[in-house]
Scaffold this active site. Sequence first.
Site, PDB file in Angstrom:
ATOM      1  N   ASN A  39      86.358-107.388 -95.896  1.00 57.66           N
ATOM      2  CA  ASN A  39      86.086-107.994 -97.206  1.00 57.66           C
ATOM      3  C   ASN A  39      84.943-107.307 -97.942  1.00 57.66           C
ATOM      4  OD1 ASN A  39      86.950-110.786 -95.452  1.00 57.66           O
ATOM      5  ND2 ASN A  39      87.978-110.344 -97.391  1.00 57.66           N
ATOM      6  N   HIS A 125      90.477-123.183 -98.124  1.00 58.04           N
ATOM      7  CA  HIS A 125      89.995-122.538 -96.897  1.00 58.04           C
ATOM      8  C   HIS A 125      89.586-123.570 -95.830  1.00 58.04           C
ATOM      9  CE1 HIS A 125      87.064-120.139 -94.453  1.00 58.04           C
ATOM     10  NE2 HIS A 125      87.978-119.210 -94.654  1.00 58.04           N
ATOM     11  N   GLU A 170      89.242-123.191-104.547  1.00 58.55           N
ATOM     12  CA  GLU A 170      88.662-121.841-104.482  1.00 58.55           C
ATOM     13  C   GLU A 170      88.865-121.200-105.848  1.00 58.55           C
ATOM     14  OE1 GLU A 170      90.154-119.546-101.055  1.00 58.55           O
ATOM     15  OE2 GLU A 170      90.398-121.458-100.018  1.00 58.55           O
ATOM     16  N   SER A 174      92.035-117.087-100.632  1.00 62.73           N
ATOM     17  CA  SER A 174      91.697-116.062 -99.656  1.00 62.73           C
ATOM     18  C   SER A 174      92.907-115.390 -99.019  1.00 62.73           C
ATOM     19  CB  SER A 174      90.802-116.655 -98.565  1.00 62.73           C
ATOM     20  OG  SER A 174      91.469-117.706 -97.905  1.00 62.73           O
ATOM     21  N   ASP A 199      84.708-122.874-104.565  1.00 61.18           N
ATOM     22  CA  ASP A 199      84.316-121.862-103.581  1.00 61.18           C
ATOM     23  C   ASP A 199      84.671-120.491-104.181  1.00 61.18           C
ATOM     24  OD1 ASP A 199      84.026-120.076-101.531  1.00 61.18           O
ATOM     25  OD2 ASP A 199      85.086-121.279-100.034  1.00 61.18           O
ATOM     26  N   HIS A 202      85.645-115.253-102.728  1.00 62.97           N
ATOM     27  CA  HIS A 202      86.354-113.988-102.996  1.00 62.97           C
ATOM     28  C   HIS A 202      86.250-113.566-104.454  1.00 62.97           C
ATOM     29  CE1 HIS A 202      88.282-113.747 -99.010  1.00 62.97           C
ATOM     30  NE2 HIS A 202      88.152-115.058 -99.054  1.00 62.97           N
ATOM     31  N   LYS A 234      81.041-110.911 -98.297  1.00 62.30           N
ATOM     32  CA  LYS A 234      82.222-110.175 -98.756  1.00 62.30           C
ATOM     33  C   LYS A 234      81.768-109.094 -99.742  1.00 62.30           C
ATOM     34  CE  LYS A 234      85.084-114.154 -97.644  1.00 62.30           C
ATOM     35  NZ  LYS A 234      85.490-113.764 -96.296  1.00 62.30           N
TER      36      LYS A 234
HETATM   37  N1  PMP Z   1      85.310-119.645 -98.040  1.00 63.00           N
HETATM   38  C1  PMP Z   1      86.301-118.741 -98.090  1.00 63.00           C
HETATM   39  C2  PMP Z   1      87.333-118.875 -99.165  1.00 63.00           C
HETATM   40  C3  PMP Z   1      86.355-117.695 -97.165  1.00 63.00           C
HETATM   41  O1  PMP Z   1      87.356-116.805 -97.204  1.00 63.00           O
HETATM   42  C4  PMP Z   1      85.342-117.601 -96.177  1.00 63.00           C
HETATM   43  C5  PMP Z   1      85.315-116.451 -95.186  1.00 63.00           C
HETATM   44  N2  PMP Z   1      86.429-116.289 -94.428  1.00 63.00           N
HETATM   45  C6  PMP Z   1      84.360-118.585 -96.138  1.00 63.00           C
HETATM   46  C7  PMP Z   1      84.362-119.575 -97.091  1.00 63.00           C
HETATM   47  C8  PMP Z   1      83.304-118.591 -95.072  1.00 63.00           C
HETATM   48  O2  PMP Z   1      82.300-117.687 -95.343  1.00 63.00           O
HETATM   49  P1  PMP Z   1      81.450-117.055 -94.137  1.00 63.00           P
HETATM   50  O3  PMP Z   1      82.316-116.038 -93.520  1.00 63.00           O
HETATM   51  O4  PMP Z   1      80.230-116.510 -94.796  1.00 63.00           O
HETATM   52  O5  PMP Z   1      81.129-118.171 -93.199  1.00 63.00           O
END
Ligand code: PMP
Length: 376
Positions: A39, A125, A170, A174, A199, A202, A234
């Site tokens: 990412n 997520h 989001e 993701s 969130d 991305h 990311k």
């Molecule tokens: N939210 C989303 C949409 C994600 O893709 C991710 C990471 N996979 C996270 C939260 C979690 O972030 P982190 O890897 O920093 O714990």
Amino acid sequence: MTDLLRVLARKAELRARAGLRRELRPRSAGDTLIDLAGNDYLGLAVHPAVIDAAVQTLRGYGLGATGSRLVRGTTDLHERLEAALADWMGADFALVYSSGYLANLGAIRGLALPGTRIVIDEFAHASLLDGVRLSGMESRTYRHADAADADRILGECSRAGDGRLLLITESVFSVDGDLADLAELHRVARAHRAVLLVDDAHGLGVIGPRGAGGVVGAGIAGEPDVVVTATLSKALGGAGGVIAGASGLRQHLVDTGRTFIFDTALPPATAAGVAAALELARSADGGARRDILAARRSRLTGLFGAVTDGGVFPIPAESAEAALAWANACHERGVAVGCFRPPSTPDHISRLRLTLNAGVSEADFELALQTIQETR
Ligand code: PMP
């Protein structure tokens, strides 16, 4: 073996037979795979200025934060990073967490005062879904990216009780890289007096003016009923998470947020590296990197059809086994691609997930595309 371990071994065997076994693939410093799986969208994890900032801080501050934020874990670097994030994200404040996962758990728990009903996108997520569970509040899902369905369900929830409402989405999803219509979701949330939690994991660094993310891009940053979370792992190439929003929320999170209070702070070197990455991401250099991503998105759309706006590009496979075989064949030929199978796919359709990285050279990107097509 105890009974428990026997049951676990049997379950692992069944998963393996269904093509759902997962393997760790350790990477070393000399790794030469072309990376379309990570990412690091802007290629900043390996930028010399980012590494220099982290290394200098490592020497000055040591390896870890040595304590939680309220004890000894807050450094001037954490506060500087928080100010820069708030400014970039158009929010009154930003609080940094040691991961995006913990930021999401903390945000939802912090916003869900007793009696809150939560309405969440069905493809959200895992960290958001876990946040909802942890909050202990009643929750309902709305159809993926469907603001009209969110509107309908919020209406039912508000008629059913006199409590507060929280809408969760989001910005860039993701697994498929599609975008939520944040302006419309905000309009819907406001009509029901709900708080909107986005969130932007991305989106931050990848979309929006100067890479400021989906929330700034939708023109809803800084609104009193909008709270944003994101990861620093990311596009910013490091680790950590952030909650950003209107000033009234900050003290509540500092005073009561369990994932803020009881977790060791982000290492200072990471805070410094991420701050350096943030400066690059919002600069003309970051803009040039986003231009590379845009050109590659068009190239992928031309080849595989799907249209996405962020750095995530899905290619459906026929089955979990087919996705795994395809990803393994790419890997053997030097290309790392994401392989998403249930339970990591919200719709149970397995796919390859390509993630764009502006640090991958044009020649390597073309070679990777050729490999993906030839191994199909
Ligand atoms: N939210 C989303 C949409 C994600 O893709 C991710 C990471 N996979 C996270 C939260 C979690 O972030 P982190 O890897 O920093 O714990």
